[in-house]
Design a protein around this motif. Structure first.
Motif, PDB file in Angstrom:
ATOM      1  N   ALA A  43       2.293   1.586  -3.425  1.00 24.00           N
ATOM      2  CA  ALA A  43       1.266   1.400  -4.460  1.00 24.00           C
ATOM      3  C   ALA A  43       1.693   0.330  -5.466  1.00 24.00           C
ATOM      4  N   MET A  44       2.145  -0.801  -4.946  1.00 19.48           N
ATOM      5  CA  MET A  44       2.609  -1.896  -5.792  1.00 19.48           C
ATOM      6  C   MET A  44       1.409  -2.716  -6.272  1.00 19.48           C
ATOM      7  N   PRO A  45       1.488  -3.275  -7.483  1.00 19.49           N
ATOM      8  CA  PRO A  45       0.370  -4.084  -7.994  1.00 19.49           C
ATOM      9  C   PRO A  45       0.391  -5.525  -7.495  1.00 19.49           C
TER      10      PRO A  45
ATOM     11  N   ARG B  69       0.821  -1.218   0.000  1.00 21.37           N
ATOM     12  CA  ARG B  69       0.000   0.000   0.000  1.00 21.37           C
ATOM     13  C   ARG B  69       0.846   1.255   0.000  1.00 21.37           C
TER      14      ARG B  69
END
Length: 120
Positions: free
Chosen positions: A25-27, A22
């Motif tokens: 902001a990693m996928p 989070r």
């Protein structure tokens, strides 16, 4: 006490993975990053602590229970699945074939790099 320590380690790694996913902001899902963090920690340590082993074995013993919600979902949504059955089957067959082909290719590439007796 060992079960509490082992569960604490697992939850701490998952929490760290969630924070990382989070925060940056990693996928990638947080639990996956948590497992990577746990793996790195275990590799650095060189062995699995007894408390973690005991906890993991206990969780794995009941792993099949995690498939119950998926089975219920299949039964509840059987009509929807039936409507898209051809697309689902094609996707399953193609993805399985692609996975096998990529795995075979990677294995072939790795075998060529290994010294010693192997088929050219």
């Amino acid at each position: 006490m060992p079960l509490i320590m082992g569960m604490s380690v697992l939850l701490a790694c998952q929490f760290a993975g969630e924070l990382l996913a989070r925060g940056l902001a990693m996928p990638v899902p947080g639990p996956v990053l948590g497992m990577v963090i746990l793996l790195v920690g275990l590799v650095i340590r060189g062995r699995v602590p007894d408390s973690l082993r005991l906890t993991a074995e206990g969780l794995l013993r009941y792993l099949t229970l995690l498939f119950v919600p998926a089975g219920v979902g299949l039964m509840v949504h059987a009509r929807l699945i039936g409507m898209d059955l051809v697309a689902i089957l094609v996707t399953l067959v193609v993805s399985t074939a692609l996975t096998l082909a990529v795995t075979a290719w990677v294995l072939d590439r790795l075998r060529r790099r290994m010294p010693g007796d192997h088929v050219p």
